[in-house]
Structures are given as C-alpha cells and as structure tokens.
Design a protein around this motif. Structure first.
Motif, PDB file in Angstrom:
ATOM      1  N   ASP A  49       0.845  -1.150   0.137  1.00 49.07           N
ATOM      2  CA  ASP A  49       0.244   0.282   0.070  1.00 49.07           C
ATOM      3  C   ASP A  49       0.764   1.236   0.080  1.00 49.07           C
ATOM      4  OD1 ASP A  49      -1.791   2.056   0.335  1.00 49.07           O
ATOM      5  OD2 ASP A  49      -2.781   1.102   2.052  1.00 49.07           O
ATOM      6  N   ARG A  50       1.122   1.852  -1.064  1.00 46.68           N
ATOM      7  CA  ARG A  50       2.520   2.692  -1.251  1.00 46.68           C
ATOM      8  C   ARG A  50       2.110   4.117  -0.729  1.00 46.68           C
ATOM      9  NH1 ARG A  50       4.735   2.627  -7.162  1.00 46.68           N
ATOM     10  NH2 ARG A  50       6.552   3.200  -6.580  1.00 46.68           N
ATOM     11  N   LEU A  51       0.723   4.247  -0.882  1.00 52.43           N
ATOM     12  CA  LEU A  51       0.320   5.722  -0.169  1.00 52.43           C
ATOM     13  C   LEU A  51       0.316   5.618   1.215  1.00 52.43           C
ATOM     14  CD1 LEU A  51      -0.605   8.526  -0.847  1.00 52.43           C
ATOM     15  CD2 LEU A  51      -3.164   7.584  -0.894  1.00 52.43           C
ATOM     16  N   SER A  52      -0.439   4.459   1.881  1.00 51.50           N
ATOM     17  CA  SER A  52      -0.301   4.329   3.265  1.00 51.50           C
ATOM     18  C   SER A  52       1.183   4.163   3.813  1.00 51.50           C
ATOM     19  CB  SER A  52      -1.137   3.190   3.728  1.00 51.50           C
ATOM     20  OG  SER A  52      -1.096   3.107   5.104  1.00 51.50           O
ATOM     21  N   VAL A  53       1.813   3.387   3.379  1.00 50.08           N
ATOM     22  CA  VAL A  53       3.212   3.198   3.850  1.00 50.08           C
ATOM     23  C   VAL A  53       3.963   4.457   3.643  1.00 50.08           C
ATOM     24  CG1 VAL A  53       5.292   1.904   3.477  1.00 50.08           C
ATOM     25  CG2 VAL A  53       3.072   0.676   3.541  1.00 50.08           C
ATOM     26  N   GLY A  54       4.047   5.043   2.479  1.00 53.93           N
ATOM     27  CA  GLY A  54       4.778   6.411   2.125  1.00 53.93           C
ATOM     28  C   GLY A  54       4.515   7.551   3.153  1.00 53.93           C
ATOM     29  N   LYS A  55       2.987   7.556   3.495  1.00 59.26           N
ATOM     30  CA  LYS A  55       2.639   8.662   4.319  1.00 59.26           C
ATOM     31  C   LYS A  55       3.071   8.366   5.799  1.00 59.26           C
ATOM     32  CE  LYS A  55      -1.324  11.509   5.919  1.00 59.26           C
ATOM     33  NZ  LYS A  55      -0.601  11.710   7.199  1.00 59.26           N
ATOM     34  N   GLN A  56       3.290   7.180   6.088  1.00 60.75           N
ATOM     35  CA  GLN A  56       3.566   6.667   7.366  1.00 60.75           C
ATOM     36  C   GLN A  56       5.190   7.285   7.470  1.00 60.75           C
ATOM     37  OE1 GLN A  56       2.406   3.036   9.245  1.00 60.75           O
ATOM     38  NE2 GLN A  56       1.237   2.721   7.442  1.00 60.75           N
ATOM     39  N   ILE A  57       5.940   7.048   6.497  1.00 58.62           N
ATOM     40  CA  ILE A  57       7.430   7.505   6.274  1.00 58.62           C
ATOM     41  C   ILE A  57       7.482   8.757   6.469  1.00 58.62           C
ATOM     42  CG2 ILE A  57       9.314   7.237   5.044  1.00 58.62           C
ATOM     43  CD1 ILE A  57       8.571   4.554   3.934  1.00 58.62           C
ATOM     44  N   VAL A  58       6.743   9.476   5.476  1.00 59.11           N
ATOM     45  CA  VAL A  58       6.912  10.997   5.597  1.00 59.11           C
ATOM     46  C   VAL A  58       6.450  11.461   6.996  1.00 59.11           C
ATOM     47  CG1 VAL A  58       5.889  13.073   4.455  1.00 59.11           C
ATOM     48  CG2 VAL A  58       6.562  11.124   3.010  1.00 59.11           C
ATOM     49  N   ASP A  59       5.391  11.213   7.367  1.00 58.46           N
ATOM     50  CA  ASP A  59       5.137  11.606   9.010  1.00 58.46           C
ATOM     51  C   ASP A  59       6.061  11.403   9.877  1.00 58.46           C
ATOM     52  OD1 ASP A  59       2.618  12.311   7.841  1.00 58.46           O
ATOM     53  OD2 ASP A  59       1.322  10.734   8.571  1.00 58.46           O
TER      54      ASP A  59
ATOM     55  N   SER B 101      11.464  16.315  -3.598  1.00 58.97           N
ATOM     56  CA  SER B 101      11.506  16.539  -5.276  1.00 58.97           C
ATOM     57  C   SER B 101      10.781  15.318  -5.721  1.00 58.97           C
ATOM     58  CB  SER B 101      12.960  16.630  -5.629  1.00 58.97           C
ATOM     59  OG  SER B 101      13.550  17.661  -5.175  1.00 58.97           O
ATOM     60  N   ALA B 102       9.980  15.616  -6.859  1.00 60.31           N
ATOM     61  CA  ALA B 102       9.236  14.695  -7.656  1.00 60.31           C
ATOM     62  C   ALA B 102       9.091  15.020  -9.252  1.00 60.31           C
ATOM     63  CB  ALA B 102       7.908  14.666  -7.202  1.00 60.31           C
ATOM     64  N   TRP B 103       9.650  13.949  -9.885  1.00 59.85           N
ATOM     65  CA  TRP B 103       9.534  14.257 -11.541  1.00 59.85           C
ATOM     66  C   TRP B 103       7.947  14.678 -11.730  1.00 59.85           C
ATOM     67  CZ3 TRP B 103      13.666  15.302 -13.877  1.00 59.85           C
ATOM     68  CH2 TRP B 103      14.918  14.710 -13.530  1.00 59.85           C
ATOM     69  N   PRO B 104       7.731  15.330 -12.676  1.00 62.08           N
ATOM     70  CA  PRO B 104       6.524  15.756 -13.307  1.00 62.08           C
ATOM     71  C   PRO B 104       5.383  14.580 -13.577  1.00 62.08           C
ATOM     72  CG  PRO B 104       7.682  17.270 -14.073  1.00 62.08           C
ATOM     73  CD  PRO B 104       8.591  16.344 -13.499  1.00 62.08           C
ATOM     74  N   ASP B 105       6.012  13.563 -14.104  1.00 60.91           N
ATOM     75  CA  ASP B 105       5.378  12.292 -14.569  1.00 60.91           C
ATOM     76  C   ASP B 105       5.483  11.243 -13.538  1.00 60.91           C
ATOM     77  OD1 ASP B 105       8.131  11.997 -14.250  1.00 60.91           O
ATOM     78  OD2 ASP B 105       8.056  10.472 -16.314  1.00 60.91           O
ATOM     79  N   ASP B 106       5.951  11.615 -12.298  1.00 59.85           N
ATOM     80  CA  ASP B 106       5.750  10.509 -11.070  1.00 59.85           C
ATOM     81  C   ASP B 106       4.271  11.086 -10.281  1.00 59.85           C
ATOM     82  OD1 ASP B 106       6.124   9.073  -9.028  1.00 59.85           O
ATOM     83  OD2 ASP B 106       8.083   9.417  -8.565  1.00 59.85           O
ATOM     84  N   GLY B 107       3.403  10.650 -10.841  1.00 61.34           N
ATOM     85  CA  GLY B 107       1.886  10.867 -10.044  1.00 61.34           C
ATOM     86  C   GLY B 107       1.850  10.518  -8.933  1.00 61.34           C
ATOM     87  N   ASP B 108       2.556   8.956  -8.678  1.00 61.45           N
ATOM     88  CA  ASP B 108       2.200   8.356  -7.236  1.00 61.45           C
ATOM     89  C   ASP B 108       2.836   9.174  -6.341  1.00 61.45           C
ATOM     90  OD1 ASP B 108       0.681   6.621  -8.143  1.00 61.45           O
ATOM     91  OD2 ASP B 108       2.430   4.950  -8.411  1.00 61.45           O
TER      92      ASP B 108
END
Length: 160
Positions: free
Chosen positions: A91-101, A116-123
């Motif tokens: 669950d990339r969004l959930s796990v990623g949010k926990q990491i960022v938090d 930073s995020a590349w413009p085409d990296d929507g996730d």
C-alpha cells in the motif's frame, strides 16, 4: 506467513546488516537505476548524519525508505527528503505517508522541508500532496559531475 502488517520506524544502528543493506539497495535501484550501491558502513554513517526511516513487512524485509537531511545555512535551517520509495505491491500511499509523517515529526528548528518529484511521477506527487506539501513554482538547477571510472595518470609538463 505474510499478514500484511507493516512497521514504520527509524532505522537503528543495530539493525544494519547485509539483509537490510540488500533490501535498501534494491529499493534505491527501483527509484534510480544509477544509484550507488551502499554497504553497512555507508548506511551506519548515513544513520549518524540523517534521519533514516524504513518500513518493514512481517517477513522482516524493508519495503519502504525515506531519508531526511537537515542543512544549516547562515540565514536559516531547512531539511530535504531524499530516497522516498516504497516497494510496488504494498500500500504505497499508506506506507509512504507513514514514512513522511515520521520523517517530519519533531524536526522543529527548520524553516521548511523540501521534497522533489518528477512531473510524471503521479504516485509521489499524490503522496506529497496527501502529506500537505505544496508545489513550488521555481526551477531547480543541478550541476552533475561526471567522474571517469578509471583515469590514467596525467603528466604535467612544467615550463622552465
């Protein structure tokens, strides 16, 4: 047996081993094919200098990573998030949010945090938006130094 439980926490020096290094190298290659390979010494050094947060699955594998680096300038202190990557299939969004938090928790004395995020990296853009990061409308410039893999010694002719 895999239950889908993920633990997100700061990486501890005693958790640095060959398995952890291999998992992190795999994640870094997924993010950037030219990422340098790290070893246990490099990882321990990074833990000492920066905040390294990882996500572990219940098979004791690292499936997510994020690094927060503080920079002190004469006028202010800021932080930058690097190597924010979560393994596909989780669950990339959930796990990623926990990491960022966890990365931004308790940062305190910084004026701002950049990622930073590349413009085409929507996730990644979606993740940063969910984590309340705002897009900046400025260009970033990067000077990339190419170091030759093997250079023969050069002779310098001196003038009399």
């Amino acid at each position: 047996m895999f239950t889908g439980i993920t633990k997100v926490r700061r990486l501890r020096p005693r958790e640095v081993n060959l398995k952890a290094v291999n998992d992190i190298n795999d994640l870094l290659r997924r993010q950037h094919s030219e990422a340098r390979k790290i070893d246990e010494d490099i990882l321990r050094e990074q833990i000492a200098k920066a905040k390294v947060v990882v996500a572990w699955n219940d098979n004791d594998r690292i499936i997510g990573l994020g690094v927060l680096v503080k920079t002190l300038t004469l006028s202010h202190t800021f932080a930058t998030i690097h190597n924010l990557v979560v393994c596909e299939g989780s669950d990339r969004l959930s796990v990623g949010k926990q990491i960022v938090d966890l990365l931004v928790e308790g940062v305190g004395d910084v004026a701002f945090i950049e990622a930073s995020a590349w413009p085409d990296d929507g996730d990644l853009i979606n993740l940063l938006t969910v984590c309340r990061f705002k897009p900046k409308h400025k260009l970033r410039y990067r000077f990339k130094i190419k170091v030759p893999k093997a250079t023969p010694a050069l002779e310098i002719n001196r003038l009399p």
